[in-house]
Each structure stands twice: as C-alpha cells, then as structure tokens.
Design a protein around this motif. Structure first.
Motif, PDB file in Angstrom:
ATOM      1  N   GLY A   1       0.815  -1.100   0.036  1.00 28.00           N
ATOM      2  CA  GLY A   1      -0.020  -0.126   0.063  1.00 28.00           C
ATOM      3  C   GLY A   1       0.934   1.337  -0.042  1.00 28.00           C
ATOM      4  N   ALA A   2       0.074   2.197   0.282  1.00 27.27           N
ATOM      5  CA  ALA A   2       0.795   3.619   0.215  1.00 27.27           C
ATOM      6  C   ALA A   2       1.394   3.836  -1.081  1.00 27.27           C
ATOM      7  CB  ALA A   2       2.010   3.868   1.401  1.00 27.27           C
ATOM      8  N   LEU A   3       0.516   3.828  -2.078  1.00 23.20           N
ATOM      9  CA  LEU A   3       1.200   3.559  -3.412  1.00 23.20           C
ATOM     10  C   LEU A   3       1.515   4.833  -4.024  1.00 23.20           C
ATOM     11  CD1 LEU A   3      -1.319   0.922  -5.052  1.00 23.20           C
ATOM     12  CD2 LEU A   3       0.750   0.478  -3.853  1.00 23.20           C
ATOM     13  N   HIS A   4       2.307   4.974  -4.985  1.00 23.49           N
ATOM     14  CA  HIS A   4       2.880   6.106  -5.752  1.00 23.49           C
ATOM     15  C   HIS A   4       3.244   5.676  -7.129  1.00 23.49           C
ATOM     16  CE1 HIS A   4       6.767   4.062  -5.105  1.00 23.49           C
ATOM     17  NE2 HIS A   4       6.515   3.961  -3.888  1.00 23.49           N
ATOM     18  N   LYS A   5       3.951   6.602  -7.784  1.00 23.28           N
ATOM     19  CA  LYS A   5       3.863   6.349  -9.273  1.00 23.28           C
ATOM     20  C   LYS A   5       4.928   5.369  -9.544  1.00 23.28           C
ATOM     21  CE  LYS A   5       3.251  11.289 -10.603  1.00 23.28           C
ATOM     22  NZ  LYS A   5       3.757  12.598 -11.121  1.00 23.28           N
ATOM     23  N   GLY A   6       5.692   4.834  -8.464  1.00 23.17           N
ATOM     24  CA  GLY A   6       6.597   3.899  -8.770  1.00 23.17           C
ATOM     25  C   GLY A   6       5.906   2.314  -8.888  1.00 23.17           C
ATOM     26  N   HIS A   7       4.999   2.354  -8.019  1.00 23.30           N
ATOM     27  CA  HIS A   7       4.023   1.120  -7.940  1.00 23.30           C
ATOM     28  C   HIS A   7       3.262   1.129  -9.421  1.00 23.30           C
ATOM     29  CE1 HIS A   7       4.331   1.649  -3.632  1.00 23.30           C
ATOM     30  NE2 HIS A   7       4.861   0.259  -3.519  1.00 23.30           N
ATOM     31  N   LEU A   8       2.658   2.512  -9.703  1.00 18.67           N
ATOM     32  CA  LEU A   8       1.792   2.497 -10.814  1.00 18.67           C
ATOM     33  C   LEU A   8       2.674   2.073 -12.243  1.00 18.67           C
ATOM     34  CD1 LEU A   8      -0.981   3.421 -11.107  1.00 18.67           C
ATOM     35  CD2 LEU A   8      -0.102   5.611 -12.085  1.00 18.67           C
ATOM     36  N   SER A   9       3.845   2.463 -12.250  1.00 18.83           N
ATOM     37  CA  SER A   9       4.672   1.971 -13.241  1.00 18.83           C
ATOM     38  C   SER A   9       4.747   0.466 -13.436  1.00 18.83           C
ATOM     39  CB  SER A   9       6.276   2.535 -13.371  1.00 18.83           C
ATOM     40  OG  SER A   9       6.914   1.892 -12.333  1.00 18.83           O
ATOM     41  N   LEU A  10       4.930  -0.240 -12.358  1.00 16.83           N
ATOM     42  CA  LEU A  10       4.783  -1.798 -12.107  1.00 16.83           C
ATOM     43  C   LEU A  10       3.404  -2.172 -12.913  1.00 16.83           C
ATOM     44  CD1 LEU A  10       7.259  -1.366 -10.395  1.00 16.83           C
ATOM     45  CD2 LEU A  10       6.514  -3.368  -9.080  1.00 16.83           C
ATOM     46  N   VAL A  11       2.281  -1.533 -12.194  1.00 14.62           N
ATOM     47  CA  VAL A  11       0.962  -1.978 -12.770  1.00 14.62           C
ATOM     48  C   VAL A  11       0.632  -1.937 -14.315  1.00 14.62           C
ATOM     49  CG1 VAL A  11      -1.375  -1.078 -12.553  1.00 14.62           C
ATOM     50  CG2 VAL A  11      -0.024  -1.620 -10.532  1.00 14.62           C
ATOM     51  N   GLN A  12       1.272  -0.671 -14.688  1.00 16.28           N
ATOM     52  CA  GLN A  12       0.958  -0.608 -16.125  1.00 16.28           C
ATOM     53  C   GLN A  12       1.971  -1.594 -16.899  1.00 16.28           C
ATOM     54  OE1 GLN A  12       2.456   3.716 -15.664  1.00 16.28           O
ATOM     55  NE2 GLN A  12       0.499   4.714 -15.856  1.00 16.28           N
ATOM     56  N   ARG A  13       3.102  -1.873 -16.550  1.00  8.87           N
ATOM     57  CA  ARG A  13       3.747  -2.847 -17.326  1.00  8.87           C
ATOM     58  C   ARG A  13       3.118  -4.043 -17.258  1.00  8.87           C
ATOM     59  NH1 ARG A  13      10.175  -4.657 -17.159  1.00  8.87           N
ATOM     60  NH2 ARG A  13       9.959  -6.477 -18.539  1.00  8.87           N
ATOM     61  N   ALA A  14       2.413  -4.569 -15.858  1.00  8.47           N
ATOM     62  CA  ALA A  14       1.702  -5.968 -15.782  1.00  8.47           C
ATOM     63  C   ALA A  14       0.399  -6.018 -16.661  1.00  8.47           C
ATOM     64  CB  ALA A  14       1.515  -6.159 -14.510  1.00  8.47           C
ATOM     65  N   LEU A  15      -0.147  -4.739 -16.867  1.00  7.27           N
ATOM     66  CA  LEU A  15      -1.477  -4.612 -17.628  1.00  7.27           C
ATOM     67  C   LEU A  15      -1.157  -4.879 -19.115  1.00  7.27           C
ATOM     68  CD1 LEU A  15      -3.195  -1.571 -15.935  1.00  7.27           C
ATOM     69  CD2 LEU A  15      -3.993  -3.833 -15.889  1.00  7.27           C
ATOM     70  N   LYS A  16      -0.010  -4.410 -19.428  1.00  8.81           N
ATOM     71  CA  LYS A  16       0.344  -4.381 -21.052  1.00  8.81           C
ATOM     72  C   LYS A  16       0.797  -5.899 -21.409  1.00  8.81           C
ATOM     73  CE  LYS A  16       2.417   0.290 -21.604  1.00  8.81           C
ATOM     74  NZ  LYS A  16       3.723   0.829 -21.923  1.00  8.81           N
ATOM     75  N   GLU A  17       1.482  -6.784 -20.352  1.00 10.00           N
ATOM     76  CA  GLU A  17       1.862  -7.979 -20.427  1.00 10.00           C
ATOM     77  C   GLU A  17       1.094  -9.062 -20.191  1.00 10.00           C
ATOM     78  OE1 GLU A  17       6.003  -8.032 -18.730  1.00 10.00           O
ATOM     79  OE2 GLU A  17       6.425  -6.200 -20.179  1.00 10.00           O
ATOM     80  N   ASN A  18      -0.134  -8.776 -19.549  1.00 10.72           N
ATOM     81  CA  ASN A  18      -0.997 -10.047 -19.066  1.00 10.72           C
ATOM     82  C   ASN A  18      -2.383  -9.516 -19.443  1.00 10.72           C
ATOM     83  OD1 ASN A  18       0.970 -11.675 -17.273  1.00 10.72           O
ATOM     84  ND2 ASN A  18       1.307  -9.564 -16.925  1.00 10.72           N
ATOM     85  N   ASP A  19      -3.270 -10.615 -19.462  1.00 15.85           N
ATOM     86  CA  ASP A  19      -4.892 -10.343 -19.817  1.00 15.85           C
ATOM     87  C   ASP A  19      -5.506  -9.888 -18.482  1.00 15.85           C
ATOM     88  OD1 ASP A  19      -4.557 -11.262 -22.368  1.00 15.85           O
ATOM     89  OD2 ASP A  19      -4.543 -13.513 -21.474  1.00 15.85           O
ATOM     90  N   ALA A  20      -4.923 -10.011 -17.487  1.00 20.26           N
ATOM     91  CA  ALA A  20      -5.813  -9.718 -16.201  1.00 20.26           C
ATOM     92  C   ALA A  20      -4.869  -9.250 -14.994  1.00 20.26           C
ATOM     93  CB  ALA A  20      -6.797 -10.780 -15.702  1.00 20.26           C
ATOM     94  N   LEU A  21      -5.077  -8.606 -13.991  1.00 18.77           N
ATOM     95  CA  LEU A  21      -4.037  -8.330 -13.030  1.00 18.77           C
ATOM     96  C   LEU A  21      -4.737  -8.272 -11.573  1.00 18.77           C
ATOM     97  CD1 LEU A  21      -1.375  -7.016 -12.342  1.00 18.77           C
ATOM     98  CD2 LEU A  21      -2.193  -4.768 -12.679  1.00 18.77           C
ATOM     99  N   VAL A  22      -3.820  -8.961 -10.842  1.00 21.75           N
ATOM    100  CA  VAL A  22      -4.225  -8.767  -9.272  1.00 21.75           C
ATOM    101  C   VAL A  22      -3.293  -7.812  -8.538  1.00 21.75           C
ATOM    102  CG1 VAL A  22      -4.461  -9.848  -7.422  1.00 21.75           C
ATOM    103  CG2 VAL A  22      -5.297 -10.847  -9.152  1.00 21.75           C
TER     104      VAL A  22
END
Length: 282
Positions: free
Chosen positions: A31-52
C-alpha cells in the motif's frame, strides 16, 4: 474495480479468468502507493490479460515493531490511484487472519547466503518474512508473472532464489527504479520525510552517480571510503551502509573483475526515516 478482502472470493474470480484462458499478472504491495508502483502496474497490464494487485502490510517482515505501527495505510487513495491505470484490476486487500490464519509467523528460509548481506545484516529475520508472504501470496493468486521494482534489488534476488528453490510456476519480472525529478528513488516512506530531510535526501542519488563515475577508474574500496566520507560531512543524513557487490552473489567486493556485473547499494537515515537505493555500476 473490485476490492476483495477474502482469498476465497479472489480464487473464484481467478478461476473464472483461467476458464477464459486469460494470463494473470500480479503486483504485490504494502500500500501507500505512488507512481513507482503505478509503473509496475502499467507494465503488468500490458503484458497480461488480467491483473491482481495486493495491498497488505505484512507483519512478519518488520523487525522494528514501531515501523509496523507507523507504516501508512491508505487503501482508499491506493484504489483511486490504481483506477487511473485501469478499472479492471482485482485488488486483494486482506486481513492478517485471511492470509495467515492463526499462524502469523515466518518460515525460516535458506537463500544460499543472500539473506545475510546488507539489509539482512541490519534487519535480522526480514527476508524470512518477505519469503513467507510472497510465497503465500503466490499460492493464493497463482500468477503467471509477478512484478517487482529494482529499488529493493536484494529483495528481488531473494524472491528469485525462493521461486527457483521451491520450483514455483511464476515468472519474476524486474522493473527499473522510478525516481523523483530530484533523483530520489520513489518510496512510500518519502511522504513521511520532514521538509528539511526531503530537501536533503536527493544527495543519496547524487552520491551514487558520483560513485559510479569513480568506479570506472578506482578500486571498490576507494570508492566506498569516499562515499563514507561524504556522509560523515553531511549535517542531516546518516549513512548506515554503502557496499559495492556482485549482482549475482551480493558479495561485497574490494577489486573488480572482468565480465562481472556490479551494483552499489546504500541505506541512509534521514532523521528517523530509513531510505535505501542502488545503482548499476557497469
């Protein structure tokens, strides 16, 4: 966006995704998410059909009880930030009981000595807690790929070792460090810095960059001594450690060898906030 607090419900969602033949990415966070976490999320979204994305402050990896108590918990803001990337993310925000049941203890791991270097020396038991929660989350989420930032490079190495030793069917994807415009590595702890320390903290990255230049012509020990001297003269920042290490073994070196990759690792106290960073040296 679904915020799920029970693993039984999460597993039903994942079973549905699997029945549709979808690949699953996973970004574990505290938690306490920031843009660094968001960059991981954005990459994961591009490379997978779904994300947890998990949001869970794990009690077993805090060797300082006060650090656990004061760690920021900002679930509403975290969900809002994730929503800027996608509304289709499954957010797993469990209780301690849902993850651990009645057994809130760390498993003792053997990471072939990686656990005793740097962070392990100053935070005893920390990596047992990390290994325990990451393995548990992998068992719950069953991802195809999991994404981790290189700011916690030693943690990344530990997780890779844990996956290999336990033959877990998940690909570990390292992601580059995201930095503030000042160069300071993005961290959930940065928001807790008092103004004077926030202004001083970019000195950490500035010193790493200078160390990288020096490493081109000087021995590792000479670079290490120089870094220590820089912090001895700093009025606000206190150096806990600086080491230059082999990226595979994390062994501290004094002299470099050809065809070996090295990285500089640093931990610094800015008041009562502990900051870590690292930088590839070649």
């Amino acid at each position: 966006m679904k915020v799920i607090t029970e693993q039984s419900e999460l597993k039903k969602e994942i079973e549905l995704l699997r029945s549709q033949g979808k690949t699953l990415g996973f970004v574990p966070t505290m938690g306490a998410l920031h843009k660094g976490h968001l960059s991981l999320v954005q990459r994961a979204l591009k490379e997978n059909d779904a994300l947890v994305v998990s949001i869970f402050v794990n009690p077993t990896q805090f060797n300082n009880p006060n650090d656990l108590v004061t760690y920021p918990r900002t679930l509403e803001n975290d969900v809002a930030l994730l929503g800027t990337a996608s509304e289709d993310i499954l957010v797993y925000a469990p209780t301690v009981d849902d993850v651990y049941g009645d057994n809130v203890v760390s498993v003792n791991y053997d990471f072939d000595g990686l656990e005793f270097k740097m962070e392990g020396e100053f935070r005893p038991g920390h990596f047992d807690g990390v290994g325990t929660i990451v393995k548990r989350l992998f068992e719950i989420v069953t991802p195809d790929h999991a994404y981790f930032g290189e700011k916690d490079f030693q943690q990344l190495a530990i997780i890779k070792k844990m996956v290999k030793k336990n033959k877990l069917p998940v690909g570990i994807v390292p992601c580059e460090i995201l930095r503030e415009t000042s160069g300071l590595a993005m961290s959930s702890r940065n928001v807790r810095l008092k103004p004077e320390y926030a202004e001083a903290a970019p000195f950490i990255y500035k010193t790493l960059k200078s160390a990288n230049i020096k490493f081109g012509t000087e021995r590792a020990k000479e670079v290490t001594d120089w870094v220590k001297s820089q912090f001895e003269n700093h009025p606000l920042l206190e150096l806990e450690y600086f080491v230059i290490a082999d990226i595979d073994t994390l062994e501290t070196i004094e002299n470099k060898k050809e065809n070996i990759l090295y990285r500089a690792f640093i931990a610094v106290y800015a008041g009562d906030i502990r900051l870590i960073d690292n930088l590839a040296l070649n």
